[in-house]
Enzyme design. Sequence first.
Site, PDB file in Angstrom:
ATOM      1  N   CYS A 192      32.030  45.226  45.988  1.00  0.00           N
ATOM      2  CA  CYS A 192      32.398  45.650  44.623  1.00  0.00           C
ATOM      3  C   CYS A 192      31.875  47.052  44.287  1.00  0.00           C
ATOM      4  CB  CYS A 192      31.891  44.647  43.596  1.00  0.00           C
ATOM      5  SG  CYS A 192      32.628  43.031  43.815  1.00  0.00           S
TER       6      CYS A 192
ATOM      7  N   HIS B 127      32.357  48.626  36.737  1.00  0.00           N
ATOM      8  CA  HIS B 127      32.999  47.598  37.564  1.00  0.00           C
ATOM      9  C   HIS B 127      33.306  46.417  36.652  1.00  0.00           C
ATOM     10  CE1 HIS B 127      33.928  44.716  40.544  1.00  0.00           C
ATOM     11  NE2 HIS B 127      32.777  44.065  40.477  1.00  0.00           N
TER      12      HIS B 127
ATOM     13  N   ASN C  50      38.180  40.264  38.420  1.00  0.00           N
ATOM     14  CA  ASN C  50      37.333  41.098  39.268  1.00  0.00           C
ATOM     15  C   ASN C  50      38.136  41.490  40.523  1.00  0.00           C
ATOM     16  OD1 ASN C  50      35.448  42.171  41.015  1.00  0.00           O
ATOM     17  ND2 ASN C  50      33.889  40.609  40.616  1.00  0.00           N
TER      18      ASN C  50
END
EC number: 2.3.1.180
Length: 323
Positions: A114, A250, A280
Site C-alpha cells: 500500500c 492512502h 482500499n
Amino acid sequence: MTRRAVVIGAGHYLPERIVENAEFEATLETSDEWIRSRSGIERRHFAAEGETTSQMATRAAEAALKSAGRTAEDVDAIVLATSTADLTFPSAATMVQSQLGMTKGFAFDVQAVCAGFVYALSNANALIASGQADRVLVIGAETFSRIMDWSDRSTCVLFGDGAGALLLEAQEGAGTPEDRGILATDLNSDGRYKDLLYVDGGVSTQSTGHLRMQGNQVFRHAVEKLASTATTALERAGASTDDVDWIVPHQANIRIIQGTAKKMGLPMDKVVVTVQDHGNTSAASIPLALSVGVERGQIKPGNLIVTEAIGGGLAWGAVVLRW
Ligand code: UT7
C-alpha cells in the site's frame, strides 16, 4: 537552480464493475452498516475476468499523457507500483511500455504494497533529480480482488481494483518550498511487523496465496506512523502544516484518514477522500485520489500536497509536492 520533478499530467482508470457493500450480505455474515461505520467504504470496483493490472495501468497512463498533452514518445521511464503484477515476470511496467507503443527508455515495478506509490514517486524523483530521465510515468495499479479470501469477512470487504498515474517532468526550480514539483520524501519500513499484513503464498512457496491481515494491529500503527512520516517530509521540504492545501492519503479506512489529519492538526476539508467509492486499492489509491481530486476541482496548480501511506512490511512513507 534545482532540478525538480513536476507533475504535468494525472489520470486514472477504474474497472466497470461496481460492487456495493450490500452484495456481500448474501455470502458473508456482514452488513453495509458494519463496513461503512468501521471503514468508511461504501462500494469498490472489481476487474472483469481476464482484465489485468498492466491493462488498467495502461489506461491510467494514457489518461495522464492526454491530460499533459504528451505522447508515449515523450516518456523516458515508467515506474509502476504494484503487488499484483500480471505475471511473476517480466514486470507489469514493461507490459505497459509495450502497450503504450514505447520502444525506448526503461520500465520497472516497485513493490511496497500500500506504500508502493509513495516509494515509486520517490524513485522517480531520484531518477529525475540525478538527470537519468526527463519524463517519468509513475503508476499505481492493483487487482487485489485476485488475492482475496472470499470467506474472510475481515479482509475481502475492504479492497478494490483500479489504477492511477502521474506524468512527471524535469523542470528548473529555485530550490525553495515555493517550487513546483516534489519537494521532499520520507520512506520507512520495519520487517519485524511482516506478519500483520501479508499474502500467504508466492513464487518460492509455489502458490498464489490470499491476503491475511491483523486489521486492528495495523490500525494501531497507522495513525502514529502516518502523521510522523508526513511531518518529517514537510520539515524536509521546509514547509509546515499551515502551508498544506491538501492531504492526499492512502485510502484504507476513513477512521485512519481522520485520525491522521487530526494528529497533524489539519481539518478534514483539507483531505481528499475517495475511500467510500474505491475501497482500499493499495498502491493505486493515492494516484487515483490525486486524479479524482483534480477532476473534482479540489487540487489546483500551486497547491502544496502531502501524500502518505502505510501497508504490508510494514512499509510507510510520505511525499510532499507542489502541484
Ligand atoms: O492498506 C493497508 C493497511 N491496512 C489498513 O490500514 C487496515 C487497517 N485496519 C482497519 O482498517 C480496521 O482494523 C478494520 C476495518 C480492518 C477492522 O476494524 P476494527 O474496528 O479494527 O475491527 P476489529 O478487527 O477489531 O473487529 C471487530 C469485530 C470482530 O468481532 P469480535 O471479535 O469483536 O466479535 C470481527 O470479527 O468485527 C468483526 N468483523 C466483522 N463484522 C462484520 C470483522 N470484519 C467484519 C465484517 N462484518 N466484514
